[in-house]
Design a protein around this motif. Structure first.
Motif, PDB file in Angstrom:
ATOM      1  N   LYS A 199       0.217   9.042   7.893  1.00  0.00           N
ATOM      2  CA  LYS A 199      -0.038  10.168   6.996  1.00  0.00           C
ATOM      3  C   LYS A 199       0.321   9.803   5.559  1.00  0.00           C
ATOM      4  O   LYS A 199      -0.418  10.137   4.618  1.00  0.00           O
ATOM      5  N   LYS A 200       1.439   9.117   5.367  1.00  0.00           N
ATOM      6  CA  LYS A 200       1.866   8.710   4.030  1.00  0.00           C
ATOM      7  C   LYS A 200       0.910   7.680   3.428  1.00  0.00           C
ATOM      8  O   LYS A 200       0.609   7.715   2.230  1.00  0.00           O
ATOM      9  N   LEU A 201       0.418   6.766   4.258  1.00  0.00           N
ATOM     10  CA  LEU A 201      -0.522   5.762   3.768  1.00  0.00           C
ATOM     11  C   LEU A 201      -1.833   6.416   3.341  1.00  0.00           C
ATOM     12  O   LEU A 201      -2.415   6.061   2.308  1.00  0.00           O
ATOM     13  N   LYS A 202      -2.304   7.359   4.133  1.00  0.00           N
ATOM     14  CA  LYS A 202      -3.536   8.072   3.778  1.00  0.00           C
ATOM     15  C   LYS A 202      -3.351   8.848   2.480  1.00  0.00           C
ATOM     16  O   LYS A 202      -4.260   8.892   1.637  1.00  0.00           O
ATOM     17  N   LEU A 203      -2.189   9.446   2.306  1.00  0.00           N
ATOM     18  CA  LEU A 203      -1.908  10.186   1.082  1.00  0.00           C
ATOM     19  C   LEU A 203      -1.912   9.250  -0.124  1.00  0.00           C
ATOM     20  O   LEU A 203      -2.434   9.586  -1.188  1.00  0.00           O
ATOM     21  N   LYS A 204      -1.338   8.050   0.055  1.00  0.00           N
ATOM     22  CA  LYS A 204      -1.307   7.072  -1.022  1.00  0.00           C
ATOM     23  C   LYS A 204      -2.716   6.661  -1.419  1.00  0.00           C
ATOM     24  O   LYS A 204      -3.018   6.516  -2.607  1.00  0.00           O
ATOM     25  N   ILE A 205      -3.597   6.490  -0.436  1.00  0.00           N
ATOM     26  CA  ILE A 205      -4.988   6.133  -0.726  1.00  0.00           C
ATOM     27  C   ILE A 205      -5.674   7.249  -1.497  1.00  0.00           C
ATOM     28  O   ILE A 205      -6.417   7.004  -2.458  1.00  0.00           O
ATOM     29  N   GLU A 206      -5.421   8.475  -1.101  1.00  0.00           N
ATOM     30  CA  GLU A 206      -5.997   9.622  -1.819  1.00  0.00           C
ATOM     31  C   GLU A 206      -5.540   9.627  -3.276  1.00  0.00           C
ATOM     32  O   GLU A 206      -6.314   9.923  -4.186  1.00  0.00           O
ATOM     33  N   GLN A 207      -4.281   9.312  -3.485  1.00  0.00           N
ATOM     34  CA  GLN A 207      -3.744   9.261  -4.841  1.00  0.00           C
ATOM     35  C   GLN A 207      -4.384   8.130  -5.650  1.00  0.00           C
ATOM     36  O   GLN A 207      -4.668   8.280  -6.835  1.00  0.00           O
ATOM     37  N   GLU A 208      -4.608   6.978  -4.989  1.00  0.00           N
ATOM     38  CA  GLU A 208      -5.270   5.847  -5.655  1.00  0.00           C
ATOM     39  C   GLU A 208      -6.679   6.245  -6.057  1.00  0.00           C
ATOM     40  O   GLU A 208      -7.140   5.940  -7.157  1.00  0.00           O
ATOM     41  N   GLU A 209      -7.386   6.930  -5.144  1.00  0.00           N
ATOM     42  CA  GLU A 209      -8.764   7.358  -5.435  1.00  0.00           C
ATOM     43  C   GLU A 209      -8.797   8.330  -6.607  1.00  0.00           C
ATOM     44  O   GLU A 209      -9.661   8.240  -7.491  1.00  0.00           O
ATOM     45  N   ALA A 210      -7.854   9.252  -6.633  1.00  0.00           N
ATOM     46  CA  ALA A 210      -7.793  10.222  -7.721  1.00  0.00           C
ATOM     47  C   ALA A 210      -7.497   9.543  -9.063  1.00  0.00           C
ATOM     48  O   ALA A 210      -8.070   9.889 -10.097  1.00  0.00           O
TER      49      ALA A 210
END
Length: 212
Positions: A199-210
């Protein structure tokens, strides 16, 4: 939230010696060192391509960099080693879930950092050591020189798989990328769960995309 590993003498772990203005290698380089140099040269050429510098070419430029990087960096192998003993406990479905997420995170972070770093200041890379053992492992050590005299060493650890040399770890000033992530991942899994880590890794990817 996942933290990007840091260390005193270098700007970011994903700089990995690719932000350079010139190369100075040994005269008797072996195949692993040649492959590292080749990757550096190809990435630098993409970043210097005037046709890819416009904002509307961002996705095309990053896609080209990703294609080059995937040939040299064994993100899947890094992911397995970063999970350590927890990897052996995962079910096939969990492994199939984890590796693409981990690889995607590293690739996004790498491309973002290298795009920033290559425009910052001129840096020279010296290839100072190469070792190759009979079991298919190799080490390529480099020294990064910059105008501020803040030199530091970057060590590429590679393995030969299907005839190709892949980096499975990067060591900057004695700090291992894989070990750094293993410490973080182990802490999250022990204190929370594997599911929490994903879940934390997916959140980090979302932040990178943003951010991109």
């Amino acid at each position: 939230m996942m933290n990007v590993p840091r260390h005193n003498g270098f700007r970011s772990w994903l700089l990995i010696g690719l932000c350079l203005a010139g190369l100075a290698g040994s005269a008797t380089a072996g195949e692993p060192q040649d492959k590292v140099k080749q990757t550096i040269t190809e990435v630098l050429a993409i970043l210097q391509d005037e046709s890819l510098k416009a904002p509307e070419q961002t996705e095309a430029r990053r896609a080209k960099i990703r294609q080059v990087v995937q040939q040299r960096f064994g993100f899947a192998e890094m992911g397995k080693r970063a999970l350590g003993r927890h990897w052996r406990k995962l079910k096939p479905a969990q492994r199939n879930e984890f590796l693409p997420i981990f690889s995607d995170l590293l690739e996004r972070s790498y491309i973002s950092k290298i795009e920033t770093a290559v425009t910052a200041e001129k840096i020279n890379i010296l290839y100072t050591k190469e070792t190759i053992d009979k079991d298919g492992y190799a080490l390529v050590r480099t020294e990064v020189e910059n105008p501020r005299d803040l030199n530091f060493e970057i060590e590429y650890r590679l393995l030969k798989r299907d005839g190709n040399w892949e980096a499975y770890d990067i060591v900057i000033e004695g700090v291992s990328l894989v070990n750094n992530y293993r410490t973080q991942f182990n802490k999250i899994i022990r204190q929370e769960s594997y599911e929490a880590l994903v879940k934390k890794l997916k959140l980090k990817i979302e932040q990178e995309e943003a951010a991109q």
